[in-house]
Scaffold this motif. Sequence first.
Motif, short mmCIF file in Angstrom:
data_model
loop_
_atom_site.label_atom_id
_atom_site.label_comp_id
_atom_site.label_asym_id
_atom_site.label_seq_id
_atom_site.Cartn_x
_atom_site.Cartn_y
_atom_site.Cartn_z
N UNK A 135 20.55 7.23 56.35
CA UNK A 135 20.90 7.49 57.73
C UNK A 135 20.74 6.26 58.61
N UNK A 136 20.81 6.47 59.91
CA UNK A 136 21.06 7.76 60.55
C UNK A 136 22.48 8.27 60.29
N UNK A 137 22.56 9.52 59.87
CA UNK A 137 23.83 10.22 59.70
C UNK A 137 24.17 10.88 61.04
N UNK A 138 25.38 10.74 61.49
CA UNK A 138 25.81 11.41 62.71
C UNK A 138 26.40 12.76 62.34
N UNK A 139 25.83 13.83 62.86
CA UNK A 139 26.29 15.19 62.58
C UNK A 139 27.47 15.48 63.50
N UNK A 140 28.65 15.38 62.96
CA UNK A 140 29.87 15.52 63.76
C UNK A 140 29.92 16.87 64.46
N UNK A 141 30.26 16.83 65.74
CA UNK A 141 30.42 18.03 66.57
C UNK A 141 29.12 18.79 66.78
N UNK B 103 5.49 6.82 50.11
CA UNK B 103 6.92 6.48 50.09
C UNK B 103 7.80 7.73 49.99
N UNK B 104 7.70 8.64 50.95
CA UNK B 104 8.53 9.84 50.88
C UNK B 104 10.01 9.51 51.02
N UNK B 105 10.84 10.39 50.51
CA UNK B 105 12.27 10.32 50.75
C UNK B 105 12.52 10.81 52.18
N UNK B 106 13.37 10.11 52.92
CA UNK B 106 13.65 10.48 54.31
C UNK B 106 15.15 10.47 54.54
N UNK B 107 15.65 11.52 55.16
CA UNK B 107 17.03 11.55 55.65
C UNK B 107 16.97 11.78 57.16
N UNK C 234 14.26 5.50 59.89
CA UNK C 234 14.63 5.21 58.50
C UNK C 234 13.74 4.14 57.88
N UNK C 235 12.97 3.44 58.70
CA UNK C 235 12.09 2.40 58.18
C UNK C 235 10.66 2.88 57.98
N UNK C 236 10.43 4.19 58.06
CA UNK C 236 9.09 4.73 57.85
C UNK C 236 8.71 4.79 56.39
N UNK C 237 9.67 4.58 55.51
CA UNK C 237 9.40 4.54 54.08
C UNK C 237 9.97 3.25 53.52
N UNK C 238 9.79 3.01 52.23
CA UNK C 238 10.24 1.75 51.65
C UNK C 238 11.76 1.71 51.54
#
Length: 321
Positions: free
Chosen positions: A290-296, A235-239, A280-284
């Motif tokens: 996320x997904x976070x959109x990286x602006x620009x 259950x890793x943390x994922x961003x 984002x569903x690879x962990x619990x």
Amino acid sequence: MSETILLPHKPDAPLSYRFVPGHGPLSTTHLIVFLNGLIVPQAGWQPTIDKLQRDWAGNSQAGEAGDNRPPLLTYDRYGQGESARDPADDLHGGTHDIFEVIRDLHILTKEIWATKVITAIDEAPLPSKLVFVANSIGCVIARLYAEAHPGTVAGLLLLDSNIANSDLVSIFPDPDAPDFDPAVLPEDVTVEDLRRTRASYALNFRPEAPNPEHLDRSTIAAALPYSDAPSLLGEPRIIVVGHDWETFAEEGLRGSMNVPKSLTNKFMNPAWTKYNEGLTRLTSAGRAAGPIIAANCGHFIQKDDPWLVALLINELIEAVG
């Protein structure tokens, strides 16, 4: 300054890396490893690392937790940047596959931990909390490493991952298919534009397309057929972070492939967003963001916004604990 290391299984091939020591308790438990894409080598992470070091130095001066920071590792894979070509190429017709890369990464991590971190003979041979910061195909490497070494990866920051289960060409409709309907195209796009775009994607991005690294990507889709499975053990943390649609489409238009923006926005960007959602569903539940959109930002988020990447690394370190 980068250094070189000779890994025991490839003793005649220098591998270029840079190691930034940590400090405090995190320096003996955590290791942040940066995983490059195919195009931007380890030097591309330097602005992010500079920002992290400035932040940590500022925290230290303010009496905060800046003195407790993990070590950082960047490297150029064999055949990339300042590293030697991969000796495995000579055994496999001039190329090596993604699993050879995973093997190299595991051995490199062990060697760096043993030579740069461990101070006592009874310490663990690997960090108890391994964190990957990855871009593009580096995200594929991070996932496959976590699968090959279950429970060893504590966190992943995935910056615009490759769509591992696609050749990218097939995301666009095939104008020569019997059931093709030209009405699916945006008004400003011709059938010839579509045909040219598919040909450009095939030339540059199909799994068999040659690259300076000599990395054969033809086995990746079978190894990772889904964006959201299998779940990663431990259950890793994922961003998960994705590119800005407008910036990415603009780069596609102005780049050598000259892809119409409306074509990118109609087909490629929605498919990429759906893929990122799956990651984002690879962990619990509750352990992914996320997904976070990286602006620009285009595909190389660490190049376009190293400050954002540094911010998310700090957040991931805190989440991993």
